[in-house]
Each structure stands twice: as C-alpha cells, then as structure tokens.
Design an enzyme around this catalytic site. Structure first.
Site, mmCIF file in Angstrom:
data_model
loop_
_atom_site.group_PDB
_atom_site.id
_atom_site.type_symbol
_atom_site.label_atom_id
_atom_site.label_comp_id
_atom_site.label_asym_id
_atom_site.label_seq_id
_atom_site.Cartn_x
_atom_site.Cartn_y
_atom_site.Cartn_z
ATOM 1 N N TYR A 45 0.838 -1.234 0.016
ATOM 2 C CA TYR A 45 0.077 -0.067 0.003
ATOM 3 C C TYR A 45 0.787 1.238 0.028
ATOM 4 O O TYR A 45 0.632 2.275 -0.778
ATOM 5 C CB TYR A 45 -0.951 -0.075 0.991
ATOM 6 C CG TYR A 45 -1.870 1.286 1.056
ATOM 7 C CD1 TYR A 45 -3.113 1.218 0.220
ATOM 8 C CD2 TYR A 45 -1.771 2.380 2.006
ATOM 9 C CE1 TYR A 45 -3.796 2.257 0.173
ATOM 10 C CE2 TYR A 45 -2.454 3.308 2.011
ATOM 11 C CZ TYR A 45 -3.533 3.357 0.852
ATOM 12 O OH TYR A 45 -4.303 4.448 0.804
ATOM 13 N N GLY A 100 -2.211 8.912 4.547
ATOM 14 C CA GLY A 100 -3.177 8.248 5.256
ATOM 15 C C GLY A 100 -2.557 6.882 5.918
ATOM 16 O O GLY A 100 -1.617 6.360 5.354
ATOM 17 N N SER A 127 -3.483 14.301 7.570
ATOM 18 C CA SER A 127 -4.338 13.545 6.466
ATOM 19 C C SER A 127 -5.759 13.391 6.696
ATOM 20 O O SER A 127 -6.042 13.123 8.138
ATOM 21 C CB SER A 127 -3.770 12.251 6.143
ATOM 22 O OG SER A 127 -4.596 11.300 5.424
ATOM 23 N N TYR A 151 -10.199 15.807 1.763
ATOM 24 C CA TYR A 151 -10.593 15.163 0.548
ATOM 25 C C TYR A 151 -12.203 15.835 0.452
ATOM 26 O O TYR A 151 -12.951 15.498 1.610
ATOM 27 C CB TYR A 151 -10.843 13.483 0.994
ATOM 28 C CG TYR A 151 -9.394 13.095 0.537
ATOM 29 C CD1 TYR A 151 -8.676 13.415 -0.714
ATOM 30 C CD2 TYR A 151 -8.782 11.870 1.164
ATOM 31 C CE1 TYR A 151 -7.569 12.924 -1.320
ATOM 32 C CE2 TYR A 151 -7.548 11.454 0.712
ATOM 33 C CZ TYR A 151 -6.862 11.945 -0.475
ATOM 34 O OH TYR A 151 -5.728 11.343 -1.057
ATOM 35 N N ARG A 186 -4.450 0.354 -8.584
ATOM 36 C CA ARG A 186 -3.081 0.065 -8.097
ATOM 37 C C ARG A 186 -2.837 -1.578 -8.184
ATOM 38 O O ARG A 186 -3.161 -2.177 -7.248
ATOM 39 C CB ARG A 186 -3.007 0.751 -6.715
ATOM 40 C CG ARG A 186 -3.094 2.179 -6.560
ATOM 41 C CD ARG A 186 -2.983 2.526 -5.399
ATOM 42 N NE ARG A 186 -3.418 4.258 -5.489
ATOM 43 C CZ ARG A 186 -3.649 4.899 -4.244
ATOM 44 N NH1 ARG A 186 -3.893 4.324 -3.234
ATOM 45 N NH2 ARG A 186 -4.027 6.278 -4.581
ATOM 46 N N HIS A 318 0.744 12.730 -6.377
ATOM 47 C CA HIS A 318 0.102 11.591 -5.345
ATOM 48 C C HIS A 318 1.296 10.758 -5.393
ATOM 49 O O HIS A 318 1.034 9.499 -5.244
ATOM 50 C CB HIS A 318 -1.160 11.139 -5.781
ATOM 51 C CG HIS A 318 -1.763 10.851 -4.522
ATOM 52 N ND1 HIS A 318 -2.886 11.762 -4.120
ATOM 53 C CD2 HIS A 318 -2.074 9.863 -3.530
ATOM 54 C CE1 HIS A 318 -3.489 11.277 -2.928
ATOM 55 N NE2 HIS A 318 -2.915 10.299 -2.621
ATOM 56 N N ASP A 349 5.576 17.965 -4.641
ATOM 57 C CA ASP A 349 6.098 16.813 -3.938
ATOM 58 C C ASP A 349 6.054 15.684 -5.145
ATOM 59 O O ASP A 349 5.907 16.022 -6.354
ATOM 60 C CB ASP A 349 5.130 16.397 -3.004
ATOM 61 C CG ASP A 349 3.981 16.009 -3.284
ATOM 62 O OD1 ASP A 349 3.444 15.482 -4.563
ATOM 63 O OD2 ASP A 349 2.955 15.824 -2.420
ATOM 64 N N GLY A 351 8.345 12.067 -5.298
ATOM 65 C CA GLY A 351 9.719 11.590 -5.874
ATOM 66 C C GLY A 351 11.045 12.234 -5.105
ATOM 67 O O GLY A 351 12.104 12.258 -5.454
ATOM 68 N N ARG A 353 13.893 12.565 -2.629
ATOM 69 C CA ARG A 353 14.586 11.731 -1.931
ATOM 70 C C ARG A 353 15.834 11.949 -1.350
ATOM 71 O O ARG A 353 16.587 11.394 -0.533
ATOM 72 C CB ARG A 353 14.905 10.308 -2.648
ATOM 73 C CG ARG A 353 13.660 9.664 -3.321
ATOM 74 C CD ARG A 353 12.729 9.018 -2.378
ATOM 75 N NE ARG A 353 11.366 8.455 -2.805
ATOM 76 C CZ ARG A 353 10.475 8.914 -2.822
ATOM 77 N NH1 ARG A 353 10.052 10.209 -2.174
ATOM 78 N NH2 ARG A 353 9.130 8.342 -3.283
HETATM 79 C C1 FNR Z 1 -0.401 9.312 0.264
HETATM 80 N N1 FNR Z 1 -0.626 10.698 -0.398
HETATM 81 C C2 FNR Z 1 -1.580 11.348 0.148
HETATM 82 N N2 FNR Z 1 -2.091 12.575 -0.098
HETATM 83 C C3 FNR Z 1 -3.284 13.140 0.315
HETATM 84 O O1 FNR Z 1 -3.430 14.280 -0.180
HETATM 85 N N3 FNR Z 1 -3.851 12.552 1.431
HETATM 86 C C4 FNR Z 1 -3.586 11.253 1.897
HETATM 87 O O2 FNR Z 1 -4.215 10.738 2.529
HETATM 88 C C5 FNR Z 1 -2.617 10.615 1.483
HETATM 89 N N4 FNR Z 1 -2.345 9.381 1.621
HETATM 90 C C6 FNR Z 1 -1.048 8.695 1.040
HETATM 91 C C7 FNR Z 1 -0.577 7.383 1.567
HETATM 92 C C8 FNR Z 1 0.382 6.893 1.128
HETATM 93 C C9 FNR Z 1 0.667 5.455 1.596
HETATM 94 C C10 FNR Z 1 1.146 7.522 0.057
HETATM 95 C C11 FNR Z 1 2.512 6.765 -0.437
HETATM 96 C C12 FNR Z 1 0.896 8.755 -0.198
HETATM 97 C C13 FNR Z 1 0.317 11.305 -1.367
HETATM 98 C C14 FNR Z 1 1.195 12.186 -0.455
HETATM 99 O O3 FNR Z 1 0.759 13.262 0.084
HETATM 100 C C15 FNR Z 1 2.331 12.807 -1.523
HETATM 101 O O4 FNR Z 1 1.838 13.428 -2.611
HETATM 102 C C16 FNR Z 1 3.087 11.634 -2.044
HETATM 103 O O5 FNR Z 1 3.384 10.682 -0.963
HETATM 104 C C17 FNR Z 1 4.495 12.024 -2.640
HETATM 105 O O6 FNR Z 1 5.233 11.285 -3.528
HETATM 106 P P1 FNR Z 1 6.520 10.664 -2.815
HETATM 107 O O7 FNR Z 1 7.451 11.502 -2.283
HETATM 108 O O8 FNR Z 1 5.914 9.833 -1.588
HETATM 109 O O9 FNR Z 1 6.875 9.686 -3.808
#
Ligand code: FNR
Length: 422
Positions: A45, A100, A127, A151, A186, A318, A349, A351, A353
């Site tokens: 996930y 989340g 979140s 959301y 996914r 995302h 955001d 990627g 790292r």
């Molecule tokens: C997310 N992201 C996300 N975004 C958001 O607005 N609300 C949310 O609840 C979540 N939940 C969530 C869960 C998980 C497991 C991931 C990996 C991502 C997206 C998050 O805010 C963000 O945009 C990304 O994680 C950025 O990408 P990288 O840097 O993790 O690759």
C-alpha cells in the site's frame, strides 16, 4: 554550528563508540528496513503506485535530468534554511506530506509523527485519511505548526465540519487534494485484494466527526446487508478487525449485522468525482485560512486556481499513485510557476529523496516541498525516533547541499544554479 554539520558530527562521533544511526540514511536501505518491519499488505500500500509505475519512475528520472552547478568562494559559513509561507516562518523548505493509514506502518501512527514533527519544528499536514483524529494529533504537538488536508466528500456539511475542526485544532492552512476523487488502479493492492479502509483503517477523521457519524448511522438504518455476498470465516475475521477500529457509538449502529453495508456507504461518501472549480467558492466562504490545491499539474489549472481565489498550489501526482503515465512533477513545476506569475506560492512533491532534490525543486521555482514516503519508512522502521531521524537527515542534507552550492539562504537558489542534461 549549522544543522548540517551538527547532524554529520553527531553520526560520526557516535560511530566512534559503535553506535549506528537508528534508521538507515540511504533511501533504498531505509525502504528495505521498513519493508522488513511491515506486513506485505502494508508495504504494498505504501510503496506502490498505479499501473506499471511509470510515473513513479518518471518522478525520479525528472530529477536526474537536472544537475546542480555549484558556485565557489561565496562565504557560506552562516546559512539560513528557513522559508516563510502565509506569514509563518518554518525552519526548512519542507513539510510532511499528508499520508493516510499510518497505522499500517506503526501502531503509534499519526501520534508518533505529530510528536516527531513538533520536536523538529517541521509542519505536519494531517491527512483526511488519518489513523488518529486531528484533535489527538494537535494535542500531541503543543504550538508546533500543522496544516489539514481535505478530501472533498459528497456531503458539504461534512466538508464544513472537517474544516471547522481544523480551525479549532489551530491548523495554519487547508490543503484540498484534487487528484483522488477516485482511487487510482493499483496492481500491488489489487493483487493482494487489500484496501485498508475496508478494514476500518485510516478513517479516524470520519469516525471522530459528528456529521459523518450522523449521516452514516442514518444510512445504515436505511440500507440492507447485501444478501448475495457469501459470508466466509475470512469475512467474519475482517469484520471483527474493522469493528475494533470503530468507536463505540458506531458499533451500536453496526450490531444489526449491517457492517458491510456501512463500509460501502463510507466508500460512497468519502470522495466526490463530480467536483468542479465552482465548488471551491463554498470552501472560500467557509474559512479564512489559506487554501492550497494539491494535485495541480497543468498551467491552465494553475490559472484557474488563482482565479478561484486560492492561496497556494501543490504540484503533485500523488507519488505516482493515481494516473500512471502522468507527467513528472519536476517537469510540470516550471509551467505552473510561470502560469501563476508569482501571485501565490507553488509547492511540489512526488519523488523527493535527497537534499539535492529539494534544492532542484526550489531552483525551478517551488517555494517549498513536501516529503512523502521517506518519513513513512522512518516511522515503520523506528516509530517516532525513526521519523525524527529522517527529518534531521533531510534538514542536514539540504543545508549542506545549499552551502556547498554557494547559497546562504533559499532566496539565493535560482535556475542559474542548474544545468539541464541533454
Ligand atoms: C499518500 N498521499 C496522500 N495525499 C493526500 O493528499 N492525502 C492522503 O491521505 C494521502 N495518503 C497517502 C498514503 C500513502 C501510503 C502515500 C505513499 C501517499 C500522497 C502524498 O501526500 C504525497 O503526494 C506523495 O507521497 C508524494 O510522493 P513520494 O515523495 O512519497 O513519492
């Protein structure tokens, strides 16, 4: 001493007595450590993306297409990594992205993250799919900075309720995530047939909300349990798990054997694919807090955001979890920055790292960035301390990269510091 040298010295000096960093500094090793601490479902996930994960790879490739060209002999002894956003000063040019279902990574979930973020002064974005309520997180943070991510559900009453709770929890901004009105396709999660929300995970903002609870219980009263669905032992086990995650009043509503119907109603209400630009005026009228739109990738959408009176944009895909094949955020960033013409801040955001990635995003016009998966892996690997270490590492890496590139503060970072690879 600067944050960069302090952290470096700390690690090396502790190494003299055989002490290793609590979590790996290198991102790939950190991801591996996190994987070893989680169930297969949790790792899928968190780590996974949509489709064949082209966009996840492209997010990284876009950073590789730019190179930093450091400048020499510029007296970078004293450096300042702080940024100002909406009248608040934050110590580093990054915030914690809203993520989340953190209970999948660690049992202390959002509370551990809230404590770590507060200790480091890095703003946390709660979140909408949190595993703990925003009130519980806020009370673990004293006066430390936090934002709330929304959301937009099918119920405007619920939207208003969540926003007013965020105001009471002293959040400094509202982030509306636009790119997840439907869940992306996914394969990693589909192959495990696992969606955490169905197990009652990641819905604490809802079950702690009076409007949601009222709406849900009304709907449960009206709906029938799907008689066609075969109830197996596994179904019962999952229902039990789900009920454990619901607060007492809801369990009362579910005892009638309509839990599956209730969860289906949750899935129906939680997002709203019918949303349009016109809806934003409702939010604008309901809060004086700055509103940022997260998920903007097209320059024309950026212009619409400005016209709608929004206060900021977060360029995001995302983390490659929604539209596979969509543009990398670093590639989309310059067009969005140009479209808004300096009227509102643009964050980004997906990627990020390393400290160098943060530097590149700022050089291409971002006012700040959001860190995502790296701190979630820190949480999985070592709870609150793991998150703290990850944040310290990013602060240090960015500070050193900035100084070594010849910049004393984020204002000095510009496109002149970059070279595009052919
Ligand atoms: C997310 N992201 C996300 N975004 C958001 O607005 N609300 C949310 O609840 C979540 N939940 C969530 C869960 C998980 C497991 C991931 C990996 C991502 C997206 C998050 O805010 C963000 O945009 C990304 O994680 C950025 O990408 P990288 O840097 O993790 O690759």
């Amino acid at each position: 001493m600067s944050i960069g040298r302090e952290r470096q010295t700390d690690v090396y000096v502790q190494g003299m007595s055989g002490a290793m960093p609590t979590v790996p500094v290198d991102f790939c090793s950190l991801e591996e450590r996190a994987r070893s601490m989680m169930t297969a479902e949790a790792f899928a996930y968190i780590a996974g993306g949509s489709g064949v994960e082209t966009t996840m790879a492209e997010n990284r490739a876009a950073f590789d297409r730019w190179r930093i060209v450091p400048r020499m002999l510029r007296d970078v002894e004293v450096r300042d990594t702080s940024v100002e956003l909406f009248g608040h000063t934050y110590p580093s040019p990054f915030l914690l992205a809203p993520i989340g279902v953190l209970e999948m990574a660690h049992r202390d979930a959002d509370i551990a993250v809230a404590r770590a973020a507060a200790a480091e002064g890095v703003p946390m974005i709660f979140s909408n799919q949190g595993s703990r309520s925003m009130e519980d997180c806020a009370s673990a943070m004293a006066d430390a900075p936090r934002w709330f991510q929304l959301y937009w559900s099918r119920s405007r009453e619920l939207v208003a309720s969540l926003v007013s709770r965020a105001e009471k929890s002293r959040c400094q901004a509202i982030v509306v995530t636009l790119d997840t009105t439907l869940l992306g396709w996914r394969p990693r999660d589909l192959d495990l047939a696992y969606l955490p929300f169905l197990r009652g995970k990641g819905i604490a903002q809802y079950t702690s909300d009076p409007v949601f609870m009222r709406l849900l219980l009304e709907r449960v009263e009206d709906s029938e349990l799907d008689q066609d669905r075969r109830i197996t032992l596994t179904t019962l086990k999952n229902l039990y798990q789900m009920l454990e995650n619901y607060p007492a009043p809801m369990i009362e509503g579910l005892k009638s054997g309509k839990a599956l119907a209730a969860v289906r109603q949750f899935l129906n209400i939680f997002s709203n694919p019918a949303l349009t630009w016109d809806d934003l005026s409702f939010l604008r009228e309901h809060t004086k807090l700055p509103i940022l739109l997260k998920g903007v990738l097209h320059p024309d959408d950026a212009k619409l955001a400005v016209e709608a009176g929004m206060d900021g944009i977060i360029v995001s895909n995302h983390g490659g979890r929604q539209v596979d094949g969509s543009v990398a955020t670093l590639d989309a960033l310059p067009g969005v920055v140009e479209a808004v013409g300096g009227t509102i801040p643009v964050l980004m955001d997906s990627g990020i790292r390393t400290g160098a990635d943060i530097f590149k995003a700022l050089a291409l016009g971002a006012s700040a960035v959001l860190l995502g998966r790296p701190w979630v892996y820190g949480l999985a690997a070592a709870g609150e301390e793991g998150v703290r270490e990850v944040l310290r590492n990013y602060q240090a890496d960015f500070d050193l990269t900035m100084g070594l590139s010849g910049c004393r503060n984020v204002g000095e970072i510009s496109a002149a510091n970059l070279l595009r690879q052919q």
